[in-house]
Design a protein around this motif. Structure first.
Motif, PDB file in Angstrom:
ATOM      1  N   GLU A  15       0.859  -1.181   0.000  1.00 28.30           N
ATOM      2  CA  GLU A  15       0.000   0.000   0.000  1.00 28.30           C
ATOM      3  C   GLU A  15       0.894   1.230   0.000  1.00 28.30           C
ATOM      4  N   GLU A  16       0.797   2.017  -1.023  1.00 25.99           N
ATOM      5  CA  GLU A  16       1.635   3.219  -1.118  1.00 25.99           C
ATOM      6  C   GLU A  16       1.114   4.282  -0.160  1.00 25.99           C
ATOM      7  N   THR A  17       2.002   4.823   0.654  1.00 21.95           N
ATOM      8  CA  THR A  17       1.620   5.865   1.594  1.00 21.95           C
ATOM      9  C   THR A  17       2.601   7.021   1.485  1.00 21.95           C
ATOM     10  N   GLU A  20       6.266   6.322   2.925  1.00 17.01           N
ATOM     11  CA  GLU A  20       7.193   5.339   2.388  1.00 17.01           C
ATOM     12  C   GLU A  20       7.855   5.814   1.099  1.00 17.01           C
ATOM     13  N   GLU A 238      11.278   4.890   5.464  1.00 20.61           N
ATOM     14  CA  GLU A 238      10.568   6.137   5.771  1.00 20.61           C
ATOM     15  C   GLU A 238      11.491   7.298   6.110  1.00 20.61           C
ATOM     16  N   THR A 269       4.779   2.747   9.495  1.00 21.69           N
ATOM     17  CA  THR A 269       3.625   3.519   9.941  1.00 21.69           C
ATOM     18  C   THR A 269       2.312   2.864   9.525  1.00 21.69           C
ATOM     19  N   ARG A 270       2.249   2.339   8.307  1.00 21.44           N
ATOM     20  CA  ARG A 270       0.987   1.760   7.825  1.00 21.44           C
ATOM     21  C   ARG A 270       0.624   0.477   8.542  1.00 21.44           C
ATOM     22  N   PRO A 274      -1.961   2.327  11.545  1.00 20.93           N
ATOM     23  CA  PRO A 274      -2.642   2.509  10.259  1.00 20.93           C
ATOM     24  C   PRO A 274      -3.655   3.644  10.259  1.00 20.93           C
ATOM     25  N   TRP A 275      -4.153   4.017  11.437  1.00 19.08           N
ATOM     26  CA  TRP A 275      -5.123   5.121  11.507  1.00 19.08           C
ATOM     27  C   TRP A 275      -4.510   6.459  11.127  1.00 19.08           C
ATOM     28  N   VAL A 277      -2.717   6.695   8.461  1.00 19.60           N
ATOM     29  CA  VAL A 277      -2.486   6.562   7.027  1.00 19.60           C
ATOM     30  C   VAL A 277      -3.782   6.574   6.234  1.00 19.60           C
ATOM     31  N   ARG A 278      -4.806   5.915   6.782  1.00 24.44           N
ATOM     32  CA  ARG A 278      -6.029   5.705   6.011  1.00 24.44           C
ATOM     33  C   ARG A 278      -7.200   5.482   6.964  1.00 24.44           C
ATOM     34  N   CYS A 280      -9.817   3.366   8.915  1.00 25.21           N
ATOM     35  CA  CYS A 280      -9.634   2.009   9.418  1.00 25.21           C
ATOM     36  C   CYS A 280     -10.964   1.312   9.651  1.00 25.21           C
TER      37      CYS A 280
END
Length: 637
Positions: A15-17, A20, A238, A269-270, A274-275, A277-278, A280
């Motif tokens: 998953e690209e964040t 990263e 990172e 981090t993801r 994860p919260w 990043v995206r 949840c």
């Protein structure tokens, strides 16, 4: 094999964040990931063969690529993978180092790959650890020029050290560096110490390909396995590009993939938060993980967190699901509170609805699996003591002999005592002469290994007797995978698993305790845990297993995170002392212990500190204040 075009992005979790800077994929296990990496290498070999061109591979050593090489060997033997067009260049070699030394990378590569495939000997290139110091500079230039002459590396396989080194490019290495001699970082030597039976035996120098050489490869795949690599993986993926972490230079390579297992990815981090990043899906486990993280971040106990704390730290959606911070805080407080028990085998005649263990049967049959002959008391000595005191039928199963961890000096002392007691003992004299005259590369004789194993047995029995366990309940399994006489072990075999199954079947346990600590520096814990998992697959169909629970403890190397703990067993100051005394019975593992990693504290010191820290974490969450806590996580099979 994987068809052309299938990528790691499709095969693994990616998953690209915004955090990263290097493409990475996460797999459940290193075994699964290694197979896919090997298949990519095989595809490149075949494609170059079809073009009638050499396939130039850069290869790594160490534990990370072993499963990749095993799969390449399998594909050669079973699928006809042809290596005659392959030219290899190894990343590095210790300096000075003889080719016939069992620790040399020359030996490593031949043992794991070259002896088992049809690669042409003249196509194998490994830095020569015996080149003279006068010729070393020109030798490195020639090594570099040979790679360039062949058009550069088509594929470069890498591992990563805890210093962030790739190859032996230690902190301070320049981005454009070429093949050269280098002085090894102390941490790198510490990590290699177990293989060399002590840091004093680890070379201080090495020959390594440079960062520039590696970065010129057309394709780079870096392997990262295990919790011990999690911190440096996060910094590399990172962090900012810096010579302090040489692997960060790979951020500027356009065709690099980091292939990770779940443990190595755990600090990303993801994965960890994860919260941030995206959005949840808030599972119960993730809620506890997030709130425990928030208490640590804000330095507040559960019951003092506010709506603002949640909203300011990316967790507003959690409050939307749960209502108010007040309601959520109480829920998480209760969840952690319910993990605490002074009755690890279950409290008799008590309501066990919110307890970690069942109240029945009152007297349980229990197996404590210990990878080495001291992990039981080191990792769960207090719980061990509770289980015995509370009347359970406790069995201890030492999975390996632990003979390799007995120093030659200790073995010599016991052999001399044996000879003094029995003057005519030819075996004792043979052992004495062997130990006095053995060469650095010589593997212990069977007699020496037997003696060292008996020393560990006697220490184990002294400790288990001290804790009140009858000798008949102590089982020495001596799993065959371990009995090589060297740090390198064999793969797990059917014989190992059969031994495990037979013991479980004979005891029919209600509880099993096993080491879930995969951060030990020589990998025995993982193989021992795998042996249990494989055995459980076989015996789980037996009716007695319907009533068996498995609890995983961690050892001297790492502890469960607070949100992972499902049973916390407090210890009183007296129990802490009793645990310490049990550890002291393992006298050959005190003072000059061989395998202590980069932590110079003795095992009893580090585990007491760890148990105190676990208790402090509970107290910081707003729970009771204990002297020490041992922690466990349940494994559902």
């Amino acid at each position: 094999m994987i068809k052309e075009g299938i990528s790691f992005k499709e095969a693994g979790k990616f998953e690209e964040t915004r955090f990263e800077k290097i493409h990475n994929v996460i797999f459940h296990s290193s075994q699964e990931a290694s197979v896919l990496v090997a298949q990519e290498i095989a595809n490149i070999i075949q494609r170059k063969e079809e073009l009638n061109e050499p396939c130039v591979l850069g290869l790594a050593t160490g534990s990370s690529p072993i499963k990749v090489y095993e799969e390449l060997v399998r594909m050669h033997k079973e699928d006809g993978l042809n290596f005659t067009n392959v030219v290899t260049f190894n990343l590095d070699e210790y300096y000075p180092m003889d080719k016939d030394n069992i620790q040399s990378y020359y030996q490593f590569m031949h043992e794991h790959l070259f002896n088992h495939v049809n690669i042409l000997p003249e196509n194998i290139n490994i830095p020569d650890g015996k080149v003279s110091s006068e010729d070393l500079h020109q030798y490195c230039i020639d090594y570099e020029m040979k790679i360039k002459y062949l058009g550069g590396l088509d594929f470069q396989l890498l591992g990563i050290g805890r210093t962030g080194h790739i190859g032996f490019n230690e902190p301070g290495s320049h981005i454009n560096s070429g093949t050269r001699s280098i002085t090894l970082d102390h941490l790198t030597r510490v990590d290699a110490a177990s293989s060399f039976l002590g840091i004093d035996n680890v070379p201080r120098k090495a020959i390594t390909m440079g960062i520039g050489t590696v970065r010129n490869a057309k394709r780079i795949v870096l392997l990262g396995w295990g919790i011990s690599k999690a911190g440096i993986i996060k910094k590399t993926i990172e962090g900012e590009i810096s010579s302090r972490v040489p692997a960060t230079y790979l951020q500027e390579h356009s065709n690099t993939t980091f292939v990770l297992d779940t443990e190595a990815s755990s600090e990303l981090t993801r994965v960890k938060t994860p919260w941030l990043v995206r959005p949840c899906i808030w599972t119960e486990e993730l809620k506890l993980k997030a709130v425990a993280w928030l208490t640590e971040l804000t330095k507040k106990p559960f019951l003092k967190l506010t709506d603002k704390d949640y909203n300011d730290n990316g967790m507003s959606s959690l409050l939307t699901d749960e209502g108010t911070a007040y309601d959520l805080n109480i829920k998480m407080f209760n969840k952690m509170q319910q993990t605490i028990t002074g009755w690890p085998g279950g409290k008799p005649n008590a309501d066990d609805t919110y307890r970690p263990e069942r109240s029945t049967p009152i007297r349980k049959r229990i197996i404590i699996f210990s990878p080495h002959p001291d992990d039981d008391v080191i990792s769960m000595g207090g719980t061990f003591d509770r289980l015995v005191e509370q009347g359970h039928d406790v069995h201890i199963a030492y999975q390996t002999s632990g003979n390799i961890a007995v120093s030659n000096e200790e073995a010599l002392k016991f052999a001399e005592i044996s000879k003094a007691l029995n003057v005519n003992s030819g075996e004792s004299e043979d052992i004495i002469q062997f130990l006095k005259n053995r060469s650095a590369n010589e593997i212990d004789s069977l007699e020496v290994r037997k003696l060292k194993g008996l020393i560990r047995r006697s220490e184990s029995l002294a400790a288990t007797r001290y804790l009140g366990v009858a000798d008949s309940n102590v089982h020495f399994l001596d799993l065959p995978f371990y009995e090589t006489g060297t740090v390198k072990k064999n793969n797990l075999s059917e014989a190992d698993i059969e031994i495990m199954c037979n013991l479980i079947d004979s005891i029919k346990p209600h509880q099993i305790y096993a080491a879930g600590d995969l951060a030990d520096p020589h990998g025995t814990h993982k193989v021992c845990l795998d042996s249990l998992f494989e055995a459980l697959k076989i015996v789980k169909h037996n009716s007695y297993m319907d009533d068996c629970w498995v609890w995983l403890y961690r050892g001297a190397w790492h502890e469960w995170e607070s949100y992972q703990i499902e049973m916390a067993v407090p210890m009183s100051p007296d129990q802490v002392l009793k645990k310490r005394h049990a550890i002291f019975y393992h006298q050959t593992q005190k003072d000059g212990v061989m395998f202590q990693g980069d932590d110079n504290r003795e095992f009893w010191v580090r585990v007491e500190d760890r148990n105190r820290l676990t208790a402090k974490k509970y107290h910081d969450l707003g729970l009771a204040d204990y002297s020490a806590i041992e922690a466990f996580k349940r494994y559902h099979f």
